[in-house]
Design a protein around this motif. Structure first.
Motif, PDB file in Angstrom:
ATOM      1  N   TYR A  13     -16.355  20.116 -34.350  1.00 19.44           N
ATOM      2  CA  TYR A  13     -15.115  20.151 -33.829  1.00 19.44           C
ATOM      3  C   TYR A  13     -13.807  19.314 -34.108  1.00 19.44           C
ATOM      4  O   TYR A  13     -12.588  19.858 -34.165  1.00 19.44           O
ATOM      5  N   VAL A  14     -14.370  18.071 -34.609  1.00 18.71           N
ATOM      6  CA  VAL A  14     -13.502  16.987 -35.077  1.00 18.71           C
ATOM      7  C   VAL A  14     -12.658  18.011 -36.421  1.00 18.71           C
ATOM      8  O   VAL A  14     -11.644  17.922 -36.540  1.00 18.71           O
ATOM      9  N   MET A  15     -13.629  18.332 -37.286  1.00 15.60           N
ATOM     10  CA  MET A  15     -12.819  18.831 -38.521  1.00 15.60           C
ATOM     11  C   MET A  15     -12.042  20.191 -38.024  1.00 15.60           C
ATOM     12  O   MET A  15     -11.147  20.096 -38.703  1.00 15.60           O
ATOM     13  N   VAL A  16     -12.597  20.871 -37.184  1.00 15.83           N
ATOM     14  CA  VAL A  16     -11.799  22.192 -36.853  1.00 15.83           C
ATOM     15  C   VAL A  16     -10.321  21.416 -36.132  1.00 15.83           C
ATOM     16  O   VAL A  16      -9.304  22.268 -36.437  1.00 15.83           O
ATOM     17  N   GLY A  55     -16.601  27.007 -34.725  1.00 14.41           N
ATOM     18  CA  GLY A  55     -15.254  26.957 -35.231  1.00 14.41           C
ATOM     19  C   GLY A  55     -14.473  27.831 -34.250  1.00 14.41           C
ATOM     20  O   GLY A  55     -13.227  27.404 -33.804  1.00 14.41           O
ATOM     21  N   HIS A  56     -14.713  29.012 -33.895  1.00 12.06           N
ATOM     22  CA  HIS A  56     -14.163  29.933 -32.787  1.00 12.06           C
ATOM     23  C   HIS A  56     -14.287  29.288 -31.511  1.00 12.06           C
ATOM     24  O   HIS A  56     -13.104  29.463 -30.783  1.00 12.06           O
ATOM     25  N   GLU A  57     -15.505  28.543 -31.111  1.00 13.84           N
ATOM     26  CA  GLU A  57     -15.460  28.245 -29.693  1.00 13.84           C
ATOM     27  C   GLU A  57     -14.467  26.901 -29.673  1.00 13.84           C
ATOM     28  O   GLU A  57     -13.707  26.722 -28.693  1.00 13.84           O
ATOM     29  N   CYS A  58     -14.480  26.086 -30.718  1.00 14.47           N
ATOM     30  CA  CYS A  58     -13.271  24.911 -30.645  1.00 14.47           C
ATOM     31  C   CYS A  58     -12.124  25.416 -30.622  1.00 14.47           C
ATOM     32  O   CYS A  58     -11.411  24.911 -29.977  1.00 14.47           O
ATOM     33  N   ALA A  63      -6.630  26.166 -27.366  1.00 13.36           N
ATOM     34  CA  ALA A  63      -5.818  27.054 -27.169  1.00 13.36           C
ATOM     35  C   ALA A  63      -5.359  26.944 -25.327  1.00 13.36           C
ATOM     36  O   ALA A  63      -4.576  27.395 -24.999  1.00 13.36           O
ATOM     37  N   ALA A  64      -6.365  26.388 -24.681  1.00 13.36           N
ATOM     38  CA  ALA A  64      -6.335  26.082 -23.348  1.00 13.36           C
ATOM     39  C   ALA A  64      -5.418  25.128 -22.995  1.00 13.36           C
ATOM     40  O   ALA A  64      -5.109  24.172 -23.664  1.00 13.36           O
ATOM     41  N   PRO A  65      -4.936  24.942 -21.780  1.00 13.53           N
ATOM     42  CA  PRO A  65      -3.951  24.007 -21.200  1.00 13.53           C
ATOM     43  C   PRO A  65      -4.788  22.799 -21.672  1.00 13.53           C
ATOM     44  O   PRO A  65      -6.080  22.621 -21.126  1.00 13.53           O
ATOM     45  N   GLU A  66      -4.129  21.773 -22.051  1.00 14.60           N
ATOM     46  CA  GLU A  66      -4.672  20.457 -22.247  1.00 14.60           C
ATOM     47  C   GLU A  66      -5.872  20.362 -23.231  1.00 14.60           C
ATOM     48  O   GLU A  66      -6.659  19.554 -23.242  1.00 14.60           O
TER      49      GLU A  66
END
Length: 136
Positions: A13-16, A55-58, A63-66
């Motif tokens: 997640y950090v890398m994405v 990667g897609h999950e992240c 893209a969600a608010p906040e």
């Protein structure tokens, strides 16, 4: 309720996040994520086939608010303290992959540093090491 991640997923997640922060996910950045997952000891036991799905999950969460703030909190909660510096180092690796550090990437590094409670001297050393590795 925040999703629970393994430390492997949190590091991905950090890398994405770093790859996506400037809204330009380059092939160099994606290739670097794949190579890092393949050879770094911290990813031992990680199912590389799940990389695209994670990667897609992240990306969807971002893209969600906040989304960015929530993602930073999810990562902080998922990572044991011994992996905080590792997460920062991985973020720096991805930021440096295209040999241009943008303002958005600098800002994400600052947010990550603060969220993970890393000191500025440690972060500067990690950044300096990346500069030395990517110098041409």
């Amino acid at each position: 309720m925040l999703p629970s991640l393994s430390h492997h997923e949190a590091l991905v997640y950090v890398m994405v996040m770093m790859s996506a922060v400037d809204r330009e996910m380059s092939d160099d950045e994606f290739a670097r994520i794949g190579r890092l997952v393949q050879f770094l000891p911290v990813f031992e036991g990680f199912d590389e086939d799940s990389l695209v799905h994670i990667g897609h999950e992240c990306s969807a969460q971002l893209a969600a608010p906040e989304g960015l703030d929530i993602m930073l909190e999810i990562v902080r909660e998922a990572l044991p303290e011994k992996f905080h510096e590792t997460a920062y180092a991985l973020a720096v690796e991805i930021a440096a992959a295209d040999q241009r550090i943008r303002n958005e990437e600098i800002r994400l590094l600052q947010l990550l540093r603060d969220r993970l409670g890393l000191d500025k001297l440690t972060c500067a050393a990690i950044e300096r090491g990346a500069l030395a590795r990517f110098r041409r």
